[in-house]
Design a protein around this motif. Sequence first.
Motif, mmCIF file in Angstrom:
data_model
loop_
_atom_site.group_PDB
_atom_site.id
_atom_site.type_symbol
_atom_site.label_atom_id
_atom_site.label_comp_id
_atom_site.label_asym_id
_atom_site.label_seq_id
_atom_site.Cartn_x
_atom_site.Cartn_y
_atom_site.Cartn_z
ATOM 1 N N GLU A 1 9.671 69.131 22.432
ATOM 2 C CA GLU A 1 9.072 70.414 22.763
ATOM 3 C C GLU A 1 8.457 70.441 24.158
ATOM 4 O O GLU A 1 8.175 71.526 24.686
ATOM 5 C CB GLU A 1 8.020 70.788 21.717
ATOM 6 C CG GLU A 1 8.635 71.142 20.364
ATOM 7 C CD GLU A 1 7.591 71.418 19.297
ATOM 8 O OE1 GLU A 1 6.378 71.186 19.573
ATOM 9 O OE2 GLU A 1 7.969 71.855 18.196
ATOM 10 N N THR B 1 11.328 72.264 26.015
ATOM 11 C CA THR B 1 11.542 73.662 25.632
ATOM 12 C C THR B 1 10.334 74.514 26.004
ATOM 13 O O THR B 1 10.473 75.645 26.481
ATOM 14 C CB THR B 1 11.818 73.771 24.123
ATOM 15 O OG1 THR B 1 10.752 73.146 23.385
ATOM 16 C CG2 THR B 1 13.128 73.072 23.772
ATOM 17 N N ARG B 2 9.136 73.961 25.796
ATOM 18 C CA ARG B 2 7.918 74.711 26.109
ATOM 19 C C ARG B 2 7.745 74.871 27.616
ATOM 20 O O ARG B 2 7.376 75.945 28.103
ATOM 21 C CB ARG B 2 6.708 73.992 25.500
ATOM 22 C CG ARG B 2 5.395 74.729 25.664
ATOM 23 C CD ARG B 2 4.369 74.223 24.667
ATOM 24 N NE ARG B 2 4.149 72.784 24.774
ATOM 25 C CZ ARG B 2 3.201 72.224 25.528
ATOM 26 N NH1 ARG B 2 2.391 72.989 26.254
ATOM 27 N NH2 ARG B 2 3.047 70.913 25.557
ATOM 28 N N ALA C 1 10.118 74.818 29.906
ATOM 29 C CA ALA C 1 11.130 75.737 30.426
ATOM 30 C C ALA C 1 10.682 77.182 30.245
ATOM 31 O O ALA C 1 10.882 78.034 31.121
ATOM 32 C CB ALA C 1 12.465 75.500 29.725
ATOM 33 N N GLU C 2 10.052 77.453 29.115
ATOM 34 C CA GLU C 2 9.575 78.812 28.845
ATOM 35 C C GLU C 2 8.335 79.143 29.659
ATOM 36 O O GLU C 2 8.246 80.219 30.265
ATOM 37 C CB GLU C 2 9.270 78.971 27.352
ATOM 38 C CG GLU C 2 8.793 80.361 26.970
ATOM 39 C CD GLU C 2 8.568 80.510 25.477
ATOM 40 O OE1 GLU C 2 8.048 81.565 25.052
ATOM 41 O OE2 GLU C 2 8.895 79.566 24.719
ATOM 42 N N ASP C 3 7.391 78.215 29.705
ATOM 43 C CA ASP C 3 6.135 78.479 30.406
ATOM 44 C C ASP C 3 6.342 78.655 31.911
ATOM 45 O O ASP C 3 5.667 79.478 32.544
ATOM 46 C CB ASP C 3 5.143 77.340 30.165
ATOM 47 C CG ASP C 3 4.640 77.290 28.730
ATOM 48 O OD1 ASP C 3 4.885 78.265 27.990
ATOM 49 O OD2 ASP C 3 4.022 76.273 28.351
ATOM 50 N N ASN D 1 9.370 79.291 33.345
ATOM 51 C CA ASN D 1 10.541 80.134 33.613
ATOM 52 C C ASN D 1 11.602 79.383 34.421
ATOM 53 O O ASN D 1 12.030 79.822 35.495
ATOM 54 C CB ASN D 1 10.129 81.414 34.342
ATOM 55 C CG ASN D 1 11.254 82.428 34.413
ATOM 56 O OD1 ASN D 1 12.122 82.461 33.548
ATOM 57 N ND2 ASN D 1 11.233 83.254 35.446
ATOM 58 N N GLU E 1 15.437 77.025 34.099
ATOM 59 C CA GLU E 1 16.611 76.816 33.268
ATOM 60 C C GLU E 1 16.529 75.451 32.591
ATOM 61 O O GLU E 1 15.983 74.496 33.160
ATOM 62 C CB GLU E 1 17.881 76.896 34.113
ATOM 63 C CG GLU E 1 18.075 78.225 34.821
ATOM 64 C CD GLU E 1 18.269 79.372 33.858
ATOM 65 O OE1 GLU E 1 18.785 79.135 32.742
ATOM 66 O OE2 GLU E 1 17.918 80.502 34.205
#
Length: 238
Positions: free
Chosen positions: A178, A181-182, A184-186, A188, A190
């Motif tokens: 995580e 994944t976290r 990459a989201e936080d 922004n 790829e």
Amino acid sequence: MKIKNNILTICLLWLLCLGGCDANVETKEQTATKQQTNEEGKADIVQTNEHTQTIVFFGNSLTAGYGLEPDQAFPALIQNRIDSLNLSYKVVNAGVSGETSAGGKSRIDWLLRQPIDIFVLELGANDGLRGIDPSSTYQNLQTIIQKVREKNPNVRIVLAGMQMPPSMGQNFTQEFREVYTRLAEDENVELIPFLLEGVAGISDLNQSDGVHPTVEGQKILAENVWEVLAPILKENAS
């Protein structure tokens, strides 16, 4: 169930060997690679013309292509594909064997003396193998991303994900996975879900040490990277 356990065992041995081998070569090879990247890599960036964009691969022995010729590592394979498409990008391999996320955070500043258009971050595996708190790995990787973005506001960033085998404990493996994944989201950016997809634990695709990808293994890594990188290049071209 027996086959599944055997596969998990192989993956665990592969990852443990990665940490061990990287640690053994860290002092000698890390110094040599830093010097090569600092001198040759910097020169490569300077020599590009105003229409050529720079892609930097910033990672550990997987990026450096440990045990192989420089032109067999996946960053060089990416360059070959870019050239075949007549795209104006120069790839710089800034991989250092044995590198941790903390080590990467310490050496990122000198790399940022030159402009970067696309930044591929491949670090963290050695953190996991050493049992480092995933929250620390997250913070180090986040700092690297933020430093790159602060210096190059229009940079496109790609994060290469890594995973630990279930044998290391469900909570740890989940928290480690995580991180990517976290992040990459936080931030922004790829995400390549798992850089070693299709290679980890497969003996025919790793060198005799059972750790570092062979020439064929590096080709698969290049495909994993290209799947995420290609749309970015296409978008930039348009």
